[in-house]
Design a protein around this motif. Structure first.
Motif, PDB file in Angstrom:
ATOM      1  N   ILE A 137      14.907  -3.219  -6.606  1.00 35.91           N
ATOM      2  CA  ILE A 137      13.545  -2.763  -6.320  1.00 35.91           C
ATOM      3  C   ILE A 137      12.760  -3.972  -5.821  1.00 35.91           C
ATOM      4  CG2 ILE A 137      11.384  -1.821  -7.221  1.00 35.91           C
ATOM      5  CD1 ILE A 137      12.950  -0.395  -9.389  1.00 35.91           C
ATOM      6  N   ARG A 138      12.127  -3.842  -4.658  1.00 40.37           N
ATOM      7  CA  ARG A 138      11.242  -4.874  -4.126  1.00 40.37           C
ATOM      8  C   ARG A 138       9.848  -4.255  -3.996  1.00 40.37           C
ATOM      9  NH1 ARG A 138      14.691  -8.124   0.582  1.00 40.37           N
ATOM     10  NH2 ARG A 138      16.471  -8.646  -0.742  1.00 40.37           N
ATOM     11  N   TYR A 139       8.852  -4.874  -4.619  1.00 40.50           N
ATOM     12  CA  TYR A 139       7.546  -4.223  -4.713  1.00 40.50           C
ATOM     13  C   TYR A 139       6.399  -5.224  -4.650  1.00 40.50           C
ATOM     14  CZ  TYR A 139       7.156  -6.043  -9.472  1.00 40.50           C
ATOM     15  OH  TYR A 139       7.049  -6.902 -10.545  1.00 40.50           O
ATOM     16  N   ARG A 140       5.200  -4.694  -4.398  1.00 38.88           N
ATOM     17  CA  ARG A 140       3.945  -5.436  -4.531  1.00 38.88           C
ATOM     18  C   ARG A 140       2.838  -4.420  -4.832  1.00 38.88           C
ATOM     19  NH1 ARG A 140       1.675  -7.115   1.478  1.00 38.88           N
ATOM     20  NH2 ARG A 140       1.980  -5.101   2.497  1.00 38.88           N
ATOM     21  N   PHE A 141       1.706  -4.934  -5.318  1.00 40.28           N
ATOM     22  CA  PHE A 141       0.588  -4.053  -5.666  1.00 40.28           C
ATOM     23  C   PHE A 141      -0.501  -4.122  -4.598  1.00 40.28           C
ATOM     24  CE2 PHE A 141       2.486  -4.843  -9.872  1.00 40.28           C
ATOM     25  CZ  PHE A 141       2.696  -3.523 -10.263  1.00 40.28           C
ATOM     26  N   LEU A 142      -1.162  -2.973  -4.385  1.00 45.10           N
ATOM     27  CA  LEU A 142      -2.221  -2.852  -3.392  1.00 45.10           C
ATOM     28  C   LEU A 142      -3.436  -2.168  -4.010  1.00 45.10           C
ATOM     29  CD1 LEU A 142      -0.145  -1.334  -0.424  1.00 45.10           C
ATOM     30  CD2 LEU A 142      -0.460  -3.769  -0.937  1.00 45.10           C
ATOM     31  N   LYS A 143      -4.583  -2.334  -3.344  1.00 47.39           N
ATOM     32  CA  LYS A 143      -5.791  -1.553  -3.641  1.00 47.39           C
ATOM     33  C   LYS A 143      -6.088  -0.743  -2.386  1.00 47.39           C
ATOM     34  CE  LYS A 143      -9.820  -0.478  -5.579  1.00 47.39           C
ATOM     35  NZ  LYS A 143      -9.956   0.297  -6.834  1.00 47.39           N
ATOM     36  N   ILE A 144      -5.861   0.566  -2.462  1.00 48.97           N
ATOM     37  CA  ILE A 144      -6.060   1.441  -1.309  1.00 48.97           C
ATOM     38  C   ILE A 144      -7.480   1.985  -1.313  1.00 48.97           C
ATOM     39  CG2 ILE A 144      -5.217   3.440  -0.047  1.00 48.97           C
ATOM     40  CD1 ILE A 144      -3.129   1.258  -0.365  1.00 48.97           C
ATOM     41  N   ASN A 145      -8.149   1.860  -0.172  1.00 49.24           N
ATOM     42  CA  ASN A 145      -9.519   2.372  -0.028  1.00 49.24           C
ATOM     43  C   ASN A 145      -9.537   3.575   0.905  1.00 49.24           C
ATOM     44  OD1 ASN A 145     -10.694   0.143  -1.530  1.00 49.24           O
ATOM     45  ND2 ASN A 145     -10.212  -1.121   0.278  1.00 49.24           N
ATOM     46  N   THR A 197       3.271  10.368  -6.851  1.00 50.74           N
ATOM     47  CA  THR A 197       2.346  10.765  -5.784  1.00 50.74           C
ATOM     48  C   THR A 197       2.364   9.715  -4.681  1.00 50.74           C
ATOM     49  OG1 THR A 197       0.907  11.898  -7.357  1.00 50.74           O
ATOM     50  CG2 THR A 197      -0.054  11.307  -5.231  1.00 50.74           C
ATOM     51  N   ALA A 198       2.823  10.111  -3.489  1.00 47.58           N
ATOM     52  CA  ALA A 198       2.909   9.186  -2.365  1.00 47.58           C
ATOM     53  C   ALA A 198       1.562   9.093  -1.648  1.00 47.58           C
ATOM     54  CB  ALA A 198       3.984   9.635  -1.393  1.00 47.58           C
ATOM     55  N   ILE A 199       1.170   7.869  -1.295  1.00 47.50           N
ATOM     56  CA  ILE A 199      -0.061   7.632  -0.530  1.00 47.50           C
ATOM     57  C   ILE A 199       0.327   7.392   0.921  1.00 47.50           C
ATOM     58  CG2 ILE A 199      -2.035   6.098  -0.224  1.00 47.50           C
ATOM     59  CD1 ILE A 199      -1.867   5.469  -3.211  1.00 47.50           C
ATOM     60  N   THR A 200      -0.190   8.209   1.827  1.00 46.38           N
ATOM     61  CA  THR A 200       0.221   8.124   3.231  1.00 46.38           C
ATOM     62  C   THR A 200      -0.931   7.793   4.179  1.00 46.38           C
ATOM     63  OG1 THR A 200      -0.038  10.524   3.475  1.00 46.38           O
ATOM     64  CG2 THR A 200       2.152   9.707   2.873  1.00 46.38           C
ATOM     65  N   SER A 201      -2.144   7.598   3.646  1.00 47.77           N
ATOM     66  CA  SER A 201      -3.282   7.220   4.485  1.00 47.77           C
ATOM     67  C   SER A 201      -4.202   6.306   3.691  1.00 47.77           C
ATOM     68  CB  SER A 201      -4.039   8.462   4.961  1.00 47.77           C
ATOM     69  OG  SER A 201      -4.594   9.168   3.861  1.00 47.77           O
ATOM     70  N   GLY A 202      -5.081   5.614   4.398  1.00 54.55           N
ATOM     71  CA  GLY A 202      -6.001   4.682   3.764  1.00 54.55           C
ATOM     72  C   GLY A 202      -5.773   3.262   4.240  1.00 54.55           C
ATOM     73  N   ASN A 203      -6.578   2.341   3.732  1.00 59.86           N
ATOM     74  CA  ASN A 203      -6.517   0.931   4.123  1.00 59.86           C
ATOM     75  C   ASN A 203      -6.409   0.038   2.891  1.00 59.86           C
ATOM     76  OD1 ASN A 203      -7.047   1.363   7.051  1.00 59.86           O
ATOM     77  ND2 ASN A 203      -9.029   2.105   6.300  1.00 59.86           N
ATOM     78  N   LYS A 248       7.570   2.895   0.866  1.00 60.61           N
ATOM     79  CA  LYS A 248       6.856   4.043   0.316  1.00 60.61           C
ATOM     80  C   LYS A 248       5.812   3.519  -0.669  1.00 60.61           C
ATOM     81  CE  LYS A 248       8.202   8.755  -0.963  1.00 60.61           C
ATOM     82  NZ  LYS A 248       8.188   9.296   0.402  1.00 60.61           N
ATOM     83  N   ILE A 249       4.620   4.120  -0.676  1.00 63.57           N
ATOM     84  CA  ILE A 249       3.528   3.670  -1.532  1.00 63.57           C
ATOM     85  C   ILE A 249       3.186   4.777  -2.522  1.00 63.57           C
ATOM     86  CG2 ILE A 249       1.109   2.939  -1.592  1.00 63.57           C
ATOM     87  CD1 ILE A 249       1.537   1.756   1.201  1.00 63.57           C
ATOM     88  N   PHE A 250       3.150   4.413  -3.813  1.00 60.25           N
ATOM     89  CA  PHE A 250       2.862   5.372  -4.873  1.00 60.25           C
ATOM     90  C   PHE A 250       1.546   5.034  -5.555  1.00 60.25           C
ATOM     91  CE2 PHE A 250       7.516   5.382  -4.604  1.00 60.25           C
ATOM     92  CZ  PHE A 250       7.782   6.745  -4.550  1.00 60.25           C
ATOM     93  N   SER A 251       0.851   6.068  -5.979  1.00 56.23           N
ATOM     94  CA  SER A 251      -0.361   5.898  -6.769  1.00 56.23           C
ATOM     95  C   SER A 251      -0.009   5.477  -8.190  1.00 56.23           C
ATOM     96  CB  SER A 251      -1.133   7.219  -6.800  1.00 56.23           C
ATOM     97  OG  SER A 251      -2.266   7.131  -7.638  1.00 56.23           O
ATOM     98  N   VAL A 252      -0.690   4.443  -8.698  1.00 53.56           N
ATOM     99  CA  VAL A 252      -0.533   3.998 -10.088  1.00 53.56           C
ATOM    100  C   VAL A 252      -1.922   3.744 -10.664  1.00 53.56           C
ATOM    101  CG1 VAL A 252       1.779   3.013  -9.814  1.00 53.56           C
ATOM    102  CG2 VAL A 252      -0.239   1.590  -9.367  1.00 53.56           C
ATOM    103  N   THR A 253      -1.987   3.481 -11.953  1.00 56.12           N
ATOM    104  CA  THR A 253      -3.258   3.235 -12.640  1.00 56.12           C
ATOM    105  C   THR A 253      -3.346   1.766 -13.046  1.00 56.12           C
ATOM    106  OG1 THR A 253      -3.289   5.493 -13.496  1.00 56.12           O
ATOM    107  CG2 THR A 253      -4.686   3.882 -14.606  1.00 56.12           C
ATOM    108  N   GLY A 254      -4.465   1.145 -12.702  1.00 60.39           N
ATOM    109  CA  GLY A 254      -4.650  -0.257 -13.064  1.00 60.39           C
ATOM    110  C   GLY A 254      -4.502  -0.487 -14.560  1.00 60.39           C
ATOM    111  N   GLY A 255      -3.719  -1.497 -14.937  1.00 61.03           N
ATOM    112  CA  GLY A 255      -3.506  -1.847 -16.325  1.00 61.03           C
ATOM    113  C   GLY A 255      -2.347  -1.157 -17.004  1.00 61.03           C
TER     114      GLY A 255
END
Length: 271
Positions: free
Chosen positions: A263-271, A154-160, A73-80
């Motif tokens: 918890i297993r996680y990594r950070f992404l930049k969704i466009n 907030t779950a992100i379900t589309s984008g690259n 599952k991918i969640f929206s977060v704020t950089g920093g």
């Protein structure tokens, strides 16, 4: 002339694992999403078996419940921003006998100062065996309960995004978690309960702990009632512990602990 770097595309960070305790970590400045490959509450512990003196039966230890989960599952977060986590501990198993109750697993949470609460995954409940006595009545056996999931982020379900190999991929390609399905989350499961067998000196094996991650991570095995018998085995990754057996050569065997949360996680930049 002199080359000057004006733009660098953000690539996904490497996967990190949190397996105990609590603390904080920071979102990279260029990231805007966190990919939760796997997260689960702690698994519930299990009780041991119970044997009686001419009570007309014997009792198996019921299995512990499993924790609620998230898989890919991918969640929206704020950089920093700073994220705060807590990992649910495993529930402890207990010995054999009457009026015994194993402990439940702890809750796994993740929240941010800007993003607020992302999720809370409660642990599975511990099993119990209550109300019995050496000469009867037979005790009442109750399996550990299922953990529950509260998804607030907030779950992100589309984008690259740009993956670690430098290629652009759709977010829906993230299916490497235990459930093998993108954007999956849900409650845990109830442990199994073999109950009581009929007749003095009957043998009965311990009950299996509940599987976690929608059935994809097995619970601890119930103890064997054959010969000298075996104890229940511990759960893993939020699954429930296995219960003890009854009427083995030396009486009964003990229940086991559930599996710890993670918890297993990594950070992404969704466009």
């Amino acid at each position: 002339g002199v080359w000057k770097l004006v733009f660098s595309a953000f690539e996904a960070t490497s996967m990190q694992t949190l397996s105990s305790g609590s603390g904080t970590f920071s979102v990279p400045a260029q990231a805007n999403a966190i990919h939760i490959q796997a997260a689960v509450g702690g698994g519930g512990g299990a009780v041991g078996g119970a044997d009686y003196d001419k009570a007309g039966g014997e009792s198996a230890g019921a299995g512990g419940g499993s924790g609620a989960f998230i898989s890919d599952k991918i969640f929206s977060v704020t950089g920093g921003e700073t994220l705060t986590y807590a990992i649910g501990s495993s529930g402890s198993g207990t010995g054999k006998g009457f009026n015994v109750t194993a402990s439940g697993g702890g809750t796994t949470t993740l929240s941010g100062g800007t993003s607020g609460s992302l999720f809370s995954l409660t642990g599975g409940g511990g099993s119990s065996g209550t109300g019995g006595g050496v000469q009867g009545p037979l005790r009442s056996n109750t399996a550990g309960t299922a953990g529950s999931a509260t998804i607030s982020g907030t779950a992100i379900t589309s984008g690259n995004f740009r993956d670690t190999d430098g290629t652009q991929k759709a977010v829906t390609t993230n299916t490497s978690g235990p459930d093998g399905t993108f954007n999956s989350s849900g409650n845990g499961a109830v442990g199994s309960n073999n109950g009581n067998c009929g007749g003095d000196n009957c043998r009965i094996g311990g009950s299996t702990g509940a599987a976690s991650y929608d059935g994809n991570i097995a619970g601890g095995a119930g103890g064997s009632s054959s010969g000298a018998g075996t104890n229940g085995t511990a759960g893993t990754r939020g699954s429930g512990g296995g219960g003890g057996a009854a009427q083995v050569n030396a009486g009964s065997t003990i229940g086991a602990a559930g599996g710890s949360g993670e918890i297993r996680y990594r950070f992404l930049k969704i466009n």
